[in-house]
Design a protein around this motif. Structure first.
Motif, PDB file in Angstrom:
ATOM      1  N   SER A 145      -1.633  -8.211  26.025  1.00  0.00           N
ATOM      2  CA  SER A 145      -1.230  -6.842  26.357  1.00  0.00           C
ATOM      3  C   SER A 145      -1.552  -5.888  25.205  1.00  0.00           C
ATOM      4  O   SER A 145      -1.043  -6.051  24.097  1.00  0.00           O
ATOM      5  CB  SER A 145       0.284  -6.821  26.641  1.00  0.00           C
ATOM      6  N   ARG A 146      -2.381  -4.906  25.516  1.00  0.00           N
ATOM      7  CA  ARG A 146      -2.682  -3.879  24.495  1.00  0.00           C
ATOM      8  C   ARG A 146      -1.416  -3.099  24.138  1.00  0.00           C
ATOM      9  O   ARG A 146      -1.219  -2.700  22.994  1.00  0.00           O
ATOM     10  CB  ARG A 146      -3.733  -2.900  25.039  1.00  0.00           C
ATOM     11  N   GLU A 147      -0.577  -2.896  25.145  1.00  0.00           N
ATOM     12  CA  GLU A 147       0.656  -2.142  24.920  1.00  0.00           C
ATOM     13  C   GLU A 147       1.568  -2.869  23.933  1.00  0.00           C
ATOM     14  O   GLU A 147       2.154  -2.253  23.037  1.00  0.00           O
ATOM     15  CB  GLU A 147       1.398  -1.917  26.253  1.00  0.00           C
ATOM     16  N   LEU A 148       1.667  -4.178  24.114  1.00  0.00           N
ATOM     17  CA  LEU A 148       2.520  -4.960  23.206  1.00  0.00           C
ATOM     18  C   LEU A 148       1.949  -4.945  21.786  1.00  0.00           C
ATOM     19  O   LEU A 148       2.695  -4.818  20.803  1.00  0.00           O
ATOM     20  CB  LEU A 148       2.647  -6.408  23.702  1.00  0.00           C
ATOM     21  N   LEU A 149       0.632  -5.032  21.682  1.00  0.00           N
ATOM     22  CA  LEU A 149       0.003  -4.994  20.357  1.00  0.00           C
ATOM     23  C   LEU A 149       0.317  -3.668  19.667  1.00  0.00           C
ATOM     24  O   LEU A 149       0.673  -3.641  18.477  1.00  0.00           O
ATOM     25  CB  LEU A 149      -1.516  -5.176  20.502  1.00  0.00           C
ATOM     26  N   GLU A 150       0.215  -2.586  20.433  1.00  0.00           N
ATOM     27  CA  GLU A 150       0.513  -1.258  19.874  1.00  0.00           C
ATOM     28  C   GLU A 150       1.991  -1.161  19.498  1.00  0.00           C
ATOM     29  O   GLU A 150       2.346  -0.612  18.443  1.00  0.00           O
ATOM     30  CB  GLU A 150       0.144  -0.185  20.911  1.00  0.00           C
ATOM     31  N   GLN A 151       2.820  -1.721  20.353  1.00  0.00           N
ATOM     32  CA  GLN A 151       4.262  -1.711  20.086  1.00  0.00           C
ATOM     33  C   GLN A 151       4.589  -2.456  18.789  1.00  0.00           C
ATOM     34  O   GLN A 151       5.421  -2.013  17.989  1.00  0.00           O
ATOM     35  CB  GLN A 151       4.988  -2.373  21.261  1.00  0.00           C
ATOM     36  N   ARG A 152       3.922  -3.567  18.583  1.00  0.00           N
ATOM     37  CA  ARG A 152       4.165  -4.351  17.363  1.00  0.00           C
ATOM     38  C   ARG A 152       3.723  -3.581  16.114  1.00  0.00           C
ATOM     39  O   ARG A 152       4.390  -3.644  15.073  1.00  0.00           O
ATOM     40  CB  ARG A 152       3.426  -5.693  17.429  1.00  0.00           C
ATOM     41  N   ARG A 153       2.610  -2.865  16.230  1.00  0.00           N
ATOM     42  CA  ARG A 153       2.161  -2.052  15.096  1.00  0.00           C
ATOM     43  C   ARG A 153       3.220  -0.993  14.782  1.00  0.00           C
ATOM     44  O   ARG A 153       3.532  -0.722  13.618  1.00  0.00           O
ATOM     45  CB  ARG A 153       0.826  -1.384  15.422  1.00  0.00           C
ATOM     46  N   GLU A 154       3.767  -0.392  15.843  1.00  0.00           N
ATOM     47  CA  GLU A 154       4.804   0.630  15.663  1.00  0.00           C
ATOM     48  C   GLU A 154       6.053   0.024  15.018  1.00  0.00           C
ATOM     49  O   GLU A 154       6.686   0.649  14.163  1.00  0.00           O
ATOM     50  CB  GLU A 154       5.165   1.255  17.017  1.00  0.00           C
ATOM     51  N   GLU A 155       6.386  -1.177  15.443  1.00  0.00           N
ATOM     52  CA  GLU A 155       7.585  -1.834  14.883  1.00  0.00           C
ATOM     53  C   GLU A 155       7.419  -2.105  13.385  1.00  0.00           C
ATOM     54  O   GLU A 155       8.361  -1.934  12.606  1.00  0.00           O
ATOM     55  CB  GLU A 155       7.862  -3.146  15.636  1.00  0.00           C
ATOM     56  N   LEU A 156       6.217  -2.538  12.986  1.00  0.00           N
ATOM     57  CA  LEU A 156       5.983  -2.775  11.553  1.00  0.00           C
ATOM     58  C   LEU A 156       6.048  -1.465  10.779  1.00  0.00           C
ATOM     59  O   LEU A 156       6.565  -1.411   9.661  1.00  0.00           O
ATOM     60  CB  LEU A 156       4.625  -3.459  11.337  1.00  0.00           C
ATOM     61  N   LYS A 157       5.531  -0.408  11.403  1.00  0.00           N
ATOM     62  CA  LYS A 157       5.548   0.905  10.741  1.00  0.00           C
ATOM     63  C   LYS A 157       6.989   1.385  10.564  1.00  0.00           C
ATOM     64  O   LYS A 157       7.368   1.862   9.492  1.00  0.00           O
ATOM     65  CB  LYS A 157       4.748   1.920  11.563  1.00  0.00           C
ATOM     66  N   LYS A 158       7.764   1.212  11.613  1.00  0.00           N
ATOM     67  CA  LYS A 158       9.147   1.686  11.574  1.00  0.00           C
ATOM     68  C   LYS A 158       9.977   0.900  10.557  1.00  0.00           C
ATOM     69  O   LYS A 158      10.752   1.468   9.794  1.00  0.00           O
ATOM     70  CB  LYS A 158       9.751   1.526  12.976  1.00  0.00           C
ATOM     71  N   GLU A 159       9.787  -0.419  10.542  1.00  0.00           N
ATOM     72  CA  GLU A 159      10.636  -1.252   9.675  1.00  0.00           C
ATOM     73  C   GLU A 159      10.152  -1.304   8.228  1.00  0.00           C
ATOM     74  O   GLU A 159      10.959  -1.344   7.295  1.00  0.00           O
ATOM     75  CB  GLU A 159      10.712  -2.676  10.244  1.00  0.00           C
ATOM     76  N   PHE A 160       8.819  -1.291   8.044  1.00  0.00           N
ATOM     77  CA  PHE A 160       8.292  -1.493   6.689  1.00  0.00           C
ATOM     78  C   PHE A 160       7.436  -0.332   6.185  1.00  0.00           C
ATOM     79  O   PHE A 160       6.905  -0.403   5.079  1.00  0.00           O
ATOM     80  CB  PHE A 160       7.453  -2.785   6.642  1.00  0.00           C
ATOM     81  N   ASN A 161       7.263   0.688   7.026  1.00  0.00           N
ATOM     82  CA  ASN A 161       6.455   1.862   6.658  1.00  0.00           C
ATOM     83  C   ASN A 161       5.017   1.475   6.281  1.00  0.00           C
ATOM     84  O   ASN A 161       4.503   1.874   5.242  1.00  0.00           O
ATOM     85  CB  ASN A 161       7.120   2.627   5.514  1.00  0.00           C
ATOM     86  N   VAL A 162       4.408   0.652   7.115  1.00  0.00           N
ATOM     87  CA  VAL A 162       3.016   0.248   6.889  1.00  0.00           C
ATOM     88  C   VAL A 162       2.194   0.549   8.148  1.00  0.00           C
ATOM     89  O   VAL A 162       2.735   0.619   9.253  1.00  0.00           O
ATOM     90  CB  VAL A 162       2.889  -1.264   6.570  1.00  0.00           C
ATOM     91  N   ASP A 163       0.899   0.755   7.932  1.00  0.00           N
ATOM     92  CA  ASP A 163      -0.016   0.952   9.058  1.00  0.00           C
ATOM     93  C   ASP A 163      -0.821  -0.326   9.259  1.00  0.00           C
ATOM     94  O   ASP A 163      -1.888  -0.507   8.669  1.00  0.00           O
ATOM     95  CB  ASP A 163      -0.962   2.130   8.792  1.00  0.00           C
ATOM     96  N   ALA A 164      -0.311  -1.210  10.083  1.00  0.00           N
ATOM     97  CA  ALA A 164      -1.006  -2.482  10.322  1.00  0.00           C
ATOM     98  C   ALA A 164      -2.132  -2.282  11.326  1.00  0.00           C
ATOM     99  O   ALA A 164      -1.959  -1.576  12.311  1.00  0.00           O
ATOM    100  CB  ALA A 164      -0.023  -3.522  10.846  1.00  0.00           C
ATOM    101  N   ASP A 165      -3.263  -2.893  11.047  1.00  0.00           N
ATOM    102  CA  ASP A 165      -4.347  -2.891  12.027  1.00  0.00           C
ATOM    103  C   ASP A 165      -4.036  -3.921  13.103  1.00  0.00           C
ATOM    104  O   ASP A 165      -3.365  -4.924  12.842  1.00  0.00           O
ATOM    105  CB  ASP A 165      -5.680  -3.271  11.357  1.00  0.00           C
TER     106      ASP A 165
END
Lengths: 252, 78
Positions: free
Chosen positions: A43-63
């Motif tokens: 799921s592309r949506e889940l992948l995007e969601q996971r990137r957002e979760e890392l950003k929210k929790e750790f303030n990082v921009d994961a590829d």
């Protein structure tokens, strides 16, 4: 005191990292300072969601790369992108996996092809390209997720067990070949872990599996992530070609 | 540094051969160019030119002459 598990400044690519063990590894590695690159195929949506979760929790921009690890062209494109952006790779976790149980005589050829494509061929594809990036810095850690089933077998899991046993063979051979370049290759063999893989199990089978675990609890994705962190960190800098069981003392 | 010099440097350092001994006739299997050295050579060439070679090109890079041909596909001229 600086943590021995510190991954600050390291680039880590984790296949199959939107769910289960891969997602637990992604969160833990990010927490320990690594720049984590995600991968998913469902799921592309889940992948995007996971990137957002890392950003929210750790303030990082994961590829995040959306592709099938058994698709050679897609894997090459991914590593070209990693090279262009980071010029290096320090850690690879070959985590992506698929599971479909069938008894002997009931195994479809599509099941064999799909399972080996993801669980085995995908490991070789990623290992090969990751090793080439790691050779430039003459260091790196490759962590292949096998399975307890790949070591001891299980009823209904001829295909899955075969694909995961192959991962152990890949690990042992690659470890010997890459050791002179200071690239370590190790495997983790999880037992009964609380992921989507166990959802289809009947209550009876679930209880049977639980009863086979000496620690009397199901493993959590975080238990596997902790072992992966050990192999990714400098604490395992002299360890290669090993298969570490993470199974709570499970006997199958 | 000219591309030819950069390529010779990559070959020289990874195969531990003096630059003056590197010419188009140098091929896989000669001197210290074995399978292990090949991967170090690939890493060295990639680093020198800041590229990532396709896997088929890694396998096909069987001589100094062939290396120049392959690098041509990546916009590197000699």
């Amino acid at each position: 005191m600086e943590s021995a598990f510190n991954l600050e400044g390291r680039i880590a690519f984790i296949t199959g990292s939107t769910r289960g063990m891969g997602w637990a590894e992604a969160k833990l590695f990010t927490k320990m300072g690594a720049t984590v690159i995600l991968n998913g195929v469902h799921s592309r949506e889940l992948l995007e969601q996971r990137r957002e979760e890392l950003k929210k929790e750790f303030n990082v921009d994961a590829d995040g790369y959306f592709f099938d690890v058994g698709d050679w062209a897609a894997v090459q494109n991914c590593y070209n992108s990693i090279f262009k952006k980071y010029k290096r790779l320090d850690v690879l976790v070959n985590n992506a996996g698929t599971l479909e149980d069938n008894l002997v005589g009931m195994i479809r050829k599509e099941n064999i092809a799909n399972t080996f494509s993801t669980n085995t061929t995908g490991v070789i594809y990623n290992l090969q390209l990751a090793a080439r990036l790691m050779m430039r810095s003459k260091s790196g850690s490759i962590i292949n997720i096998s399975s307890l089933v790949g070591k001891v077998g299980n009823e209904g899991q001829v295909v899955y067990g075969g694909s995961k046993a192959a991962v152990i063979g890949i690990t042992l051979s690659a470890a010997r070949e890459l050791a002179p370049m200071n690239i370590r290759v190790n495997a983790i063999a999880p037992g009964f872990i609380n992921t989507d893989f166990i959802k289809p199990l009947t209550p009876e089978i679930y209880q049977q599996r639980l009863d086979a675990i000496k620690m009397k609890r199901i493993g959590q994705p975080e238990d596997v992530a902790n072992a992966a962190l050990f192999f990714a960190s400098d604490l395992s800098s002299y360890i290669t070609g090993q298969v570490l069981g993470v199974d709570g003392g499970m006997i199958m | 540094m000219e591309n030819l010099e950069k390529l010779k440097k990559a070959f020289s350092e990874s195969l531990e051969i003096p630059p003056e001994d590197i010419n188009d006739a140098l091929s896989y299997g000669n001197k210290s160019w074995d399978s292990v050295a090949h991967l170090a050579l690939v890493a060295s060439v990639e680093t020198e030119f800041d590229i990532m070679l396709a896997s088929d090109d890694v396998i096909d890079m069987s001589s100094f002459l062939k290396a120049k041909e392959i690098l041509g596909k990546y916009g590197i001229s000699f």
